[in-house]
Design a protein around this motif. Structure first.
Motif, mmCIF file in Angstrom:
data_model
loop_
_atom_site.group_PDB
_atom_site.id
_atom_site.type_symbol
_atom_site.label_atom_id
_atom_site.label_comp_id
_atom_site.label_asym_id
_atom_site.label_seq_id
_atom_site.Cartn_x
_atom_site.Cartn_y
_atom_site.Cartn_z
ATOM 1 N N PHE A 297 0.831 -1.199 0.000
ATOM 2 C CA PHE A 297 0.000 0.000 0.000
ATOM 3 C C PHE A 297 0.869 1.254 0.000
ATOM 4 C CE2 PHE A 297 -2.648 3.175 2.309
ATOM 5 C CZ PHE A 297 -3.644 3.314 1.349
ATOM 6 N N VAL A 298 1.913 1.261 0.820
ATOM 7 C CA VAL A 298 2.830 2.404 0.867
ATOM 8 C C VAL A 298 3.549 2.552 -0.474
ATOM 9 C CG1 VAL A 298 4.881 3.351 2.001
ATOM 10 C CG2 VAL A 298 3.066 2.318 3.369
ATOM 11 N N ASP A 299 3.894 1.439 -1.107
ATOM 12 C CA ASP A 299 4.511 1.502 -2.440
ATOM 13 C C ASP A 299 3.580 2.192 -3.435
ATOM 14 O OD1 ASP A 299 6.830 0.205 -1.643
ATOM 15 O OD2 ASP A 299 6.178 -1.773 -2.374
ATOM 16 N N THR A 300 2.292 1.875 -3.386
ATOM 17 C CA THR A 300 1.324 2.500 -4.282
ATOM 18 C C THR A 300 1.244 3.999 -4.012
ATOM 19 O OG1 THR A 300 0.038 0.453 -4.415
ATOM 20 C CG2 THR A 300 -1.086 2.481 -5.071
ATOM 21 N N ILE A 301 1.188 4.364 -2.752
ATOM 22 C CA ILE A 301 1.141 5.786 -2.407
ATOM 23 C C ILE A 301 2.398 6.503 -2.907
ATOM 24 C CG2 ILE A 301 1.170 7.440 -0.487
ATOM 25 C CD1 ILE A 301 -0.645 5.443 1.022
ATOM 26 N N ALA A 302 3.541 5.844 -2.803
ATOM 27 C CA ALA A 302 4.801 6.456 -3.237
ATOM 28 C C ALA A 302 4.826 6.721 -4.743
ATOM 29 C CB ALA A 302 5.975 5.573 -2.833
ATOM 30 N N GLU A 303 4.030 5.973 -5.502
ATOM 31 C CA GLU A 303 3.960 6.192 -6.952
ATOM 32 C C GLU A 303 3.178 7.449 -7.302
ATOM 33 O OE1 GLU A 303 2.688 2.860 -9.380
ATOM 34 O OE2 GLU A 303 3.309 1.510 -7.774
ATOM 35 N N TRP A 304 2.307 7.889 -6.410
ATOM 36 C CA TRP A 304 1.429 9.022 -6.672
ATOM 37 C C TRP A 304 2.187 10.329 -6.517
ATOM 38 C CZ3 TRP A 304 -1.409 12.243 -2.854
ATOM 39 C CH2 TRP A 304 -2.357 13.068 -3.453
ATOM 40 N N ASP A 305 1.988 11.245 -7.441
ATOM 41 C CA ASP A 305 2.647 12.544 -7.419
ATOM 42 C C ASP A 305 1.603 13.593 -7.030
ATOM 43 O OD1 ASP A 305 3.842 15.023 -8.073
ATOM 44 O OD2 ASP A 305 5.127 14.037 -9.549
ATOM 45 N N PHE B 126 8.600 21.589 -14.052
ATOM 46 C CA PHE B 126 7.299 20.933 -14.128
ATOM 47 C C PHE B 126 6.255 21.893 -14.703
ATOM 48 C CE2 PHE B 126 3.162 19.983 -12.244
ATOM 49 C CZ PHE B 126 2.956 18.751 -12.813
ATOM 50 N N GLU B 127 6.233 23.138 -14.212
ATOM 51 C CA GLU B 127 5.276 24.118 -14.732
ATOM 52 C C GLU B 127 5.463 24.326 -16.227
ATOM 53 O OE1 GLU B 127 5.789 27.675 -12.365
ATOM 54 O OE2 GLU B 127 3.918 27.253 -11.332
ATOM 55 N N SER B 128 6.711 24.406 -16.678
ATOM 56 C CA SER B 128 6.972 24.676 -18.092
ATOM 57 C C SER B 128 6.573 23.504 -18.979
ATOM 58 C CB SER B 128 8.444 25.028 -18.309
ATOM 59 O OG SER B 128 9.255 23.891 -18.140
ATOM 60 N N ASP C 217 4.829 19.595 -23.203
ATOM 61 C CA ASP C 217 5.404 18.257 -23.299
ATOM 62 C C ASP C 217 4.300 17.230 -23.498
ATOM 63 O OD1 ASP C 217 6.564 15.751 -22.861
ATOM 64 O OD2 ASP C 217 7.998 16.558 -21.423
ATOM 65 N N PRO C 218 4.317 16.494 -24.637
ATOM 66 C CA PRO C 218 3.269 15.492 -24.866
ATOM 67 C C PRO C 218 3.267 14.396 -23.796
ATOM 68 C CG PRO C 218 4.813 15.551 -26.722
ATOM 69 C CD PRO C 218 5.269 16.564 -25.724
ATOM 70 N N GLY C 219 4.418 14.126 -23.189
ATOM 71 C CA GLY C 219 4.481 13.117 -22.147
ATOM 72 C C GLY C 219 3.797 13.554 -20.860
ATOM 73 N N ALA C 220 3.613 14.862 -20.685
ATOM 74 C CA ALA C 220 2.992 15.367 -19.465
ATOM 75 C C ALA C 220 1.554 14.873 -19.331
ATOM 76 C CB ALA C 220 3.034 16.888 -19.427
ATOM 77 N N GLU C 221 0.829 14.838 -20.436
ATOM 78 C CA GLU C 221 -0.562 14.376 -20.393
ATOM 79 C C GLU C 221 -0.639 12.905 -19.991
ATOM 80 O OE1 GLU C 221 -4.222 13.904 -23.486
ATOM 81 O OE2 GLU C 221 -3.070 15.784 -23.590
ATOM 82 N N ASP C 222 0.266 12.079 -20.540
ATOM 83 C CA ASP C 222 0.308 10.658 -20.160
ATOM 84 C C ASP C 222 0.667 10.513 -18.687
ATOM 85 O OD1 ASP C 222 -0.326 9.817 -22.711
ATOM 86 O OD2 ASP C 222 1.773 9.488 -23.294
ATOM 87 N N TYR C 223 1.623 11.313 -18.242
ATOM 88 C CA TYR C 223 2.038 11.256 -16.836
ATOM 89 C C TYR C 223 0.868 11.623 -15.925
ATOM 90 C CZ TYR C 223 4.929 11.869 -12.680
ATOM 91 O OH TYR C 223 5.464 11.757 -11.423
ATOM 92 N N GLN C 224 0.128 12.660 -16.303
ATOM 93 C CA GLN C 224 -1.037 13.070 -15.512
ATOM 94 C C GLN C 224 -2.099 11.967 -15.496
ATOM 95 O OE1 GLN C 224 -1.602 16.724 -17.725
ATOM 96 N NE2 GLN C 224 -1.337 17.907 -15.858
ATOM 97 N N GLU D 48 -3.393 9.829 -12.238
ATOM 98 C CA GLU D 48 -4.807 9.736 -11.851
ATOM 99 C C GLU D 48 -5.190 8.276 -11.586
ATOM 100 O OE1 GLU D 48 -8.172 11.682 -10.741
ATOM 101 O OE2 GLU D 48 -6.461 12.714 -11.601
ATOM 102 N N ILE D 49 -4.662 7.360 -12.390
ATOM 103 C CA ILE D 49 -4.921 5.927 -12.195
ATOM 104 C C ILE D 49 -4.368 5.474 -10.851
ATOM 105 C CG2 ILE D 49 -4.306 3.616 -13.025
ATOM 106 C CD1 ILE D 49 -4.445 4.851 -15.911
ATOM 107 N N VAL D 50 -3.150 5.913 -10.512
ATOM 108 C CA VAL D 50 -2.550 5.548 -9.226
ATOM 109 C C VAL D 50 -3.400 6.090 -8.085
ATOM 110 C CG1 VAL D 50 -0.535 5.873 -7.729
ATOM 111 C CG2 VAL D 50 -0.216 5.348 -10.146
#
Length: 146
Positions: free
Chosen positions: A48-56, A116-118, A123-130, A134-136
């Protein structure tokens, strides 16, 4: 809050919140931790803590605040700059963190936030990261409700 987590223990300094949590869990487990361990649930707690650690958290906040996200960072920048100045004033009184001065640790955090703001708008990867973040987030709540 954007503070740098800091734990000085024995002969080392730990500045990663996950490593601090692991250290405290191993050396000073709380009542809930001890109960989970005695019930054979230690691995579930760690998972559970591992899952939380994945969340930004910062990304999640940015995603949900929308256009006001940059304004929301103004107090963060102020606090980070204050802490960097304080670290500069204390200088050699503070221990090195992973070979860096505390001032450099704060400056790195400021740079990371600016980067991160910039990237959010370009950055097209930013949308995938977001989206993955959200899934995490949803996984955390699903596991918490089990």
């Amino acid at each position: 809050n954007m503070a740098v987590p800091f734990l000085e223990v024995e002969d080392k300094v730990i500045t990663d919140s996950r490593l601090i949590a692991d250290h405290l869990f191993q050396k000073y487990p709380g009542a809930g931790d001890r109960k989970a361990i005695s019930e054979g649930q230690k691995e579930s707690v760690i998972a559970f803590v591992d899952t939380i650690a994945e969340w930004d958290e910062a990304v999640w906040c940015f995603t949900h605040i929308g256009e006001q996200a940059s304004m929301a960072n103004i107090p963060r920048y102020m606090k980070l700059h204050q802490q960097a100045l304080l670290a500069n004033q204390k200088g050699s009184e503070l221990p090195l963190v992973d070979g860096m001065s505390m001032e450099d640790v704060y400056l790195k955090k400021i740079a990371g936030l600016r980067y991160f703001e910039s990237m959010l708008g370009s950055d097209p990867g930013a949308e995938d990261y977001q989206r993955n973040n959200e899934i995490v987030y949803e996984q955390i709540w699903a596991k918490a409700n089990e």
